[in-house]
Design a protein around this motif. Structure first.
Motif, mmCIF file in Angstrom:
data_model
loop_
_atom_site.group_PDB
_atom_site.id
_atom_site.type_symbol
_atom_site.label_atom_id
_atom_site.label_comp_id
_atom_site.label_asym_id
_atom_site.label_seq_id
_atom_site.Cartn_x
_atom_site.Cartn_y
_atom_site.Cartn_z
ATOM 1 N N ALA A 40 0.841 -1.193 0.000
ATOM 2 C CA ALA A 40 0.000 0.000 0.000
ATOM 3 C C ALA A 40 0.882 1.251 0.000
ATOM 4 N N PRO A 41 1.579 1.518 -1.107
ATOM 5 C CA PRO A 41 2.449 2.692 -1.162
ATOM 6 C C PRO A 41 1.640 3.962 -0.886
ATOM 7 N N GLY A 42 2.197 4.846 -0.102
ATOM 8 C CA GLY A 42 1.515 6.098 0.212
ATOM 9 C C GLY A 42 0.594 6.023 1.410
ATOM 10 N N VAL A 43 0.318 4.817 1.922
ATOM 11 C CA VAL A 43 -0.525 4.668 3.112
ATOM 12 C C VAL A 43 0.391 4.578 4.327
ATOM 13 N N GLU A 44 0.313 5.576 5.195
ATOM 14 C CA GLU A 44 1.174 5.625 6.368
ATOM 15 C C GLU A 44 0.482 5.012 7.575
ATOM 16 N N HIS A 45 1.263 4.269 8.352
ATOM 17 C CA HIS A 45 0.805 3.716 9.622
ATOM 18 C C HIS A 45 1.719 4.315 10.685
ATOM 19 N N CYS A 46 1.193 5.259 11.474
ATOM 20 C CA CYS A 46 2.010 5.986 12.445
ATOM 21 C C CYS A 46 1.625 5.595 13.867
ATOM 22 N N PHE A 47 2.631 5.554 14.738
ATOM 23 C CA PHE A 47 2.448 5.120 16.117
ATOM 24 C C PHE A 47 3.253 5.987 17.063
ATOM 25 N N ALA A 48 2.711 6.202 18.252
ATOM 26 C CA ALA A 48 3.486 6.708 19.379
ATOM 27 C C ALA A 48 3.940 5.474 20.145
ATOM 28 N N TYR A 49 5.038 5.579 20.869
ATOM 29 C CA TYR A 49 5.584 4.430 21.598
ATOM 30 C C TYR A 49 5.727 4.757 23.073
ATOM 31 N N VAL A 50 5.354 3.782 23.910
ATOM 32 C CA VAL A 50 5.455 3.909 25.362
ATOM 33 C C VAL A 50 6.187 2.679 25.877
ATOM 34 N N ILE A 51 7.212 2.879 26.724
ATOM 35 C CA ILE A 51 7.910 1.746 27.331
ATOM 36 C C ILE A 51 6.968 1.065 28.299
ATOM 37 N N GLU A 52 6.874 -0.273 28.167
ATOM 38 C CA GLU A 52 5.962 -1.048 29.013
ATOM 39 C C GLU A 52 6.604 -2.387 29.339
ATOM 40 N N ARG A 57 4.881 -0.475 23.829
ATOM 41 C CA ARG A 57 3.494 -0.514 23.378
ATOM 42 C C ARG A 57 3.350 0.538 22.298
ATOM 43 N N GLU A 58 2.828 0.110 21.139
ATOM 44 C CA GLU A 58 2.553 1.030 20.043
ATOM 45 C C GLU A 58 1.135 1.555 20.192
ATOM 46 N N LEU A 59 1.005 2.859 20.146
ATOM 47 C CA LEU A 59 -0.310 3.491 20.206
ATOM 48 C C LEU A 59 -0.628 4.025 18.814
ATOM 49 N N PRO A 60 -1.575 3.396 18.109
ATOM 50 C CA PRO A 60 -1.854 3.781 16.724
ATOM 51 C C PRO A 60 -2.436 5.184 16.622
ATOM 52 N N ARG A 61 -2.075 5.863 15.569
ATOM 53 C CA ARG A 61 -2.585 7.208 15.306
ATOM 54 C C ARG A 61 -3.754 7.196 14.320
ATOM 55 N N GLN A 62 -3.893 6.120 13.522
ATOM 56 C CA GLN A 62 -4.975 6.037 12.553
ATOM 57 C C GLN A 62 -6.036 5.072 13.058
ATOM 58 N N PRO A 63 -7.312 5.437 12.914
ATOM 59 C CA PRO A 63 -8.374 4.504 13.286
ATOM 60 C C PRO A 63 -8.240 3.202 12.504
ATOM 61 N N GLY A 64 -8.413 2.091 13.184
ATOM 62 C CA GLY A 64 -8.342 0.787 12.541
ATOM 63 C C GLY A 64 -6.987 0.124 12.622
ATOM 64 N N ASP A 65 -5.925 0.895 12.891
ATOM 65 C CA ASP A 65 -4.619 0.268 13.082
ATOM 66 C C ASP A 65 -4.616 -0.424 14.434
ATOM 67 N N PRO A 66 -3.973 -1.580 14.533
ATOM 68 C CA PRO A 66 -4.023 -2.352 15.783
ATOM 69 C C PRO A 66 -3.164 -1.751 16.889
ATOM 70 N N LEU A 67 -3.575 -1.979 18.127
ATOM 71 C CA LEU A 67 -2.769 -1.673 19.294
ATOM 72 C C LEU A 67 -1.791 -2.823 19.449
ATOM 73 N N VAL A 68 -0.506 -2.533 19.567
ATOM 74 C CA VAL A 68 0.524 -3.561 19.509
ATOM 75 C C VAL A 68 1.467 -3.442 20.694
ATOM 76 N N THR A 69 1.875 -4.568 21.237
ATOM 77 C CA THR A 69 2.965 -4.613 22.199
ATOM 78 C C THR A 69 4.137 -5.278 21.514
ATOM 79 N N ALA A 70 5.284 -4.594 21.499
ATOM 80 C CA ALA A 70 6.467 -5.097 20.802
ATOM 81 C C ALA A 70 7.514 -5.540 21.803
ATOM 82 N N VAL A 71 8.072 -6.715 21.562
ATOM 83 C CA VAL A 71 9.131 -7.267 22.407
ATOM 84 C C VAL A 71 10.208 -7.831 21.506
ATOM 85 N N GLU A 72 11.456 -7.494 21.772
ATOM 86 C CA GLU A 72 12.562 -8.062 21.004
ATOM 87 C C GLU A 72 12.841 -9.451 21.542
#
Length: 84
Positions: A40-52, A57-72
């Protein structure tokens, strides 16, 4: 659920569970991190990040984008044809 590998020059490879790998890139927009993928070129998925806990934890900026917890976890991302 999925896994993402971060490569040089702000390149990424994303693979959602049970789906094919997709290449993309990330960039900063203010305090957010945004991603654009080949499907989907041109479609941006933007997130704020909070240490948890041990991850982020990714906090989505666009409606419909999933709430995500990221772990390495150190496991490699395997994708046919991508070498990652």
């Amino acid at each position: 659920y999925g896994i993402e590998a971060y490569l040089p020059n702000r390149q990424v490879i994303w693979r959602a569970l049970g789906e094919a790998c997709q290449t993309g890139e990330w960039f900063a927009r203010g305090t957010d991190i945004c991603f654009v993928y080949e499907d989907a070129p041109g479609v941006e998925h933007c997130f704020a990040y909070v240490i948890e806990g041990q991850g982020l934890r990714e906090l989505p900026r666009q409606p419909g984008d999933p709430l995500v917890t990221a772990v390495e976890d150190g496991r490699p991302l395997t994708c046919a044809g991508y070498g990652a």
